[in-house]
Scaffold this active site. Structure first.
Site, PDB file in Angstrom:
ATOM      1  N   THR A  46      75.702 -36.237  30.101  1.00  0.00           N
ATOM      2  CA  THR A  46      74.681 -37.276  29.907  1.00  0.00           C
ATOM      3  C   THR A  46      73.283 -36.686  29.999  1.00  0.00           C
ATOM      4  O   THR A  46      72.375 -37.081  29.260  1.00  0.00           O
ATOM      5  CB  THR A  46      74.857 -38.388  30.959  1.00  0.00           C
ATOM      6  OG1 THR A  46      76.150 -38.986  30.810  1.00  0.00           O
ATOM      7  CG2 THR A  46      73.799 -39.467  30.797  1.00  0.00           C
TER       8      THR A  46
ATOM      9  N   HIS B 283      72.438 -35.221  26.753  1.00  0.00           N
ATOM     10  CA  HIS B 283      72.119 -36.271  25.784  1.00  0.00           C
ATOM     11  C   HIS B 283      70.719 -36.834  26.029  1.00  0.00           C
ATOM     12  O   HIS B 283      69.988 -37.161  25.082  1.00  0.00           O
ATOM     13  CB  HIS B 283      73.154 -37.397  25.857  1.00  0.00           C
ATOM     14  CG  HIS B 283      74.511 -37.013  25.354  1.00  0.00           C
ATOM     15  ND1 HIS B 283      74.701 -36.329  24.165  1.00  0.00           N
ATOM     16  CD2 HIS B 283      75.747 -37.225  25.859  1.00  0.00           C
ATOM     17  CE1 HIS B 283      75.996 -36.142  23.970  1.00  0.00           C
ATOM     18  NE2 HIS B 283      76.655 -36.656  24.989  1.00  0.00           N
TER      19      HIS B 283
END
Length: 343
Positions: free
Chosen positions: A41, A44
Site C-alpha cells: 500500500t 501504491h
C-alpha cells in the site's frame, strides 16, 4: 528526529529531520519506533495509485517500538513497554462501528495512521492509546513489525474458515503477503498448497521456508489447466492483478472459494461468467484490513514463532531510513519479499 515524509498533493517523498512530537492530549502515547515495514500500500501511495492525505505527513502503518511517554489518561501501557500499533480506527459512533465493522466506517478511514496522519516511518510516533497493543515477552520487536499484516491475514482467515485439512489451495503471489499466507496455512496443517508467482526471485525466497509446497509460475498453471481435473478448492489472491485473479477463478472446482486479498488499483476490473458462478456455486469475497483482529494477530505471532518469522527465511531485508531509495527499489524488483526500516 529522522522521518520519511510524503506530500499527497505533489506525490513527493522526502527524508527529513523534524522535531520529536509532544503529547498534547491525555489519551496519547509517544513511541520510540524500532522497526517499521514497507507495505505494498505504501508503494501504491507513493506512486499516486492509492488515496491518502493530500497534506505532508509521515508514512508507515506497520511498526513496533517502545513506549517512552504516556498521557495522563493512558492506562493500558506504561513507559518501557514494548508495543505494536493498529493503524486503523473508526469513529466509534456510526452504525458500522457499533455493529463491529469499524473498517467500513466512512469517517474513521480518513484518520488511519501512515495514510492520512503521521505514521511510523520516523524515530518517534504519537499514537492514540486505543490503537496500542502490548507485546508479550516471547515476541521480539522484529517479529512485532509483522503484527499489522498478520492481523489482516487473521481477518481473512476468519472469513475463509472453515478450511478442511486436505483442501487443494492456490495462493497467487509470493510477495510477503503470499509468504505469510503460506506460513499460516502450513501452521494449520495444510499440505496440498500451490503458490503461483511470475518472479522467480520471490519463488526462490519462498523455498527457504521449507514448506514442501508446489512453487510455480503462472505459465505452469496455464499448462496444467489443460487437465480438466487440475482444480482447487480455495484460491487466495495476494497479487491484486486482475489477469491473475481471473486465472485463479477459472481454476476453482465446484463449491470453491475465491479470497481477494491483494489490493488492486482503483477502477481495475475482472471478467466473471455468472453462469459459472451458478453452476459451480462459487463464493467470492474480499478482505479489507483488520477489524478487531490485533489480539488474534498476537496469537498468530506466538504460534508462528521463529520457525516461520525469521527475517532471513522470509526474505525480509532491514534498511536504515536514509537508505529508503535502495529499499523501495529492491521491493519493486522483487529482490526482497519485504523491506523493513530500522530506526
Amino acid at each position: 528526529m529522522e522521518a520519511l515524509r510524503f506530500t499527497g498533493s505533489t506525490k513527493k517523498l522526502e527524508y527529513v529531520q523534524i522535531p520529536v512530537p509532544k503529547i498534547s492530549e491525555p489519551n496519547q502515547v509517544l513511541i520510540k519506533v524500532a522497526f517499521s515495514g514497507v507495505c505494498g500500500t505504501d508503494l501504491h501511495i507513493i506512486s499516486g495509485d492509492f488515496p491518502c492525505s493530500q497534506d505532508t505527513f509521515t508514512l508507515g502503518h506497520e511498526f513496533s517500538g517502545t513506549v517512552v511517554e504516556v498521557g495522563s489518561a493512558v492506562q493500558n501501557v506504561k513507559k518501557g513497554d514494548r508495543v505494536v500499533v493498529d493503524p486503523n480506527d473508526g469513529c466509534r459512533c456510526c452504525d458500522f462501528c457499533h455493529s463491529g465493522n469499524p473498517h467500513f466506517c466512512k469517517i474513521g478511514g480518513q484518520t488511519n495512521l501512515g495514510v492520512h496522519r503521521n505514521g511510523g516511518w520516523g524515530t518517534y510516533a504519537l499514537v492514540p492509546t486505543n490503537l496500542v497493543q502490548k507485546l508479550p515477552e516471547n515476541i521480539s520487536l522484529e517479529q512485532g513489525a509483522l503484527a499489522e499484516p498478520i492481523s489482516c491475514l487473521s481477518h481473512g482467515w476468519d472469513l475463509l474458515s472453515p478450511v478442511p485439512v486436505g483442501s487443494r489451495i492456490l495462493v497467487i503471489g509470493a510477495g510477503i503477503i503470499g509468504s505469510l499466507w503460506a506460513c499460516i496455512l502450513h501452521l494449520q496443517g495444510h499440505r496440498r498448497v500451490t503458490v503461483s508467482e511470475p518472479n522467480t526471485n520471490r519463488l526462490n525466497i519462498l523455498k527457504k521456508l521449507d514448506t514442501g509446497y508446489d512453487l510455480v509460475t503462472p505459465n505452469t498453471l496455464t499448462k496444467s489447466s489443460e487437465d480438466p481435473n487440475y482444480k482447487f478448492d480455495i484460491v487466495v489472491d495476494c497479487s491484486g492483478y486482475c489477469p491473475a485473479i481471473e486465472q485463479g477463478l477459472g481454476l476453482l472446482d465446484k463449491g470453491g472459494k475465491l479470497c481477494c486479498f491483494g489490493v488492486p488499483p482503483p477502477g481495475a476490473k475482472i471478467s466473471v461468467a455468472p453462469f459459472d458462478l451458478y453452476d459451480k456455486e462459487i463464493t467470492i469475497f474480499a478482505v479489507k484490513v483488520n477489524p478487531f483482529s490485533f489480539v488474534k494477530s498476537i496469537g498468530f505471532l506466538t504460534s508462528l514463532g521463529s520457525r516461520y518469522l525469521d527475517y532471513g527465511r522470509l526474505g525480509i531485508e532491514v534498511f536504515d531510513l536514509k537508505d529508503y531509495p535502495k529499499a523501495l527499489e529492491a521491493l519493486k524488483l522483487g529482490k526482497v519479499a519485504k523491506a523493513v526500516f530500522r530506526l
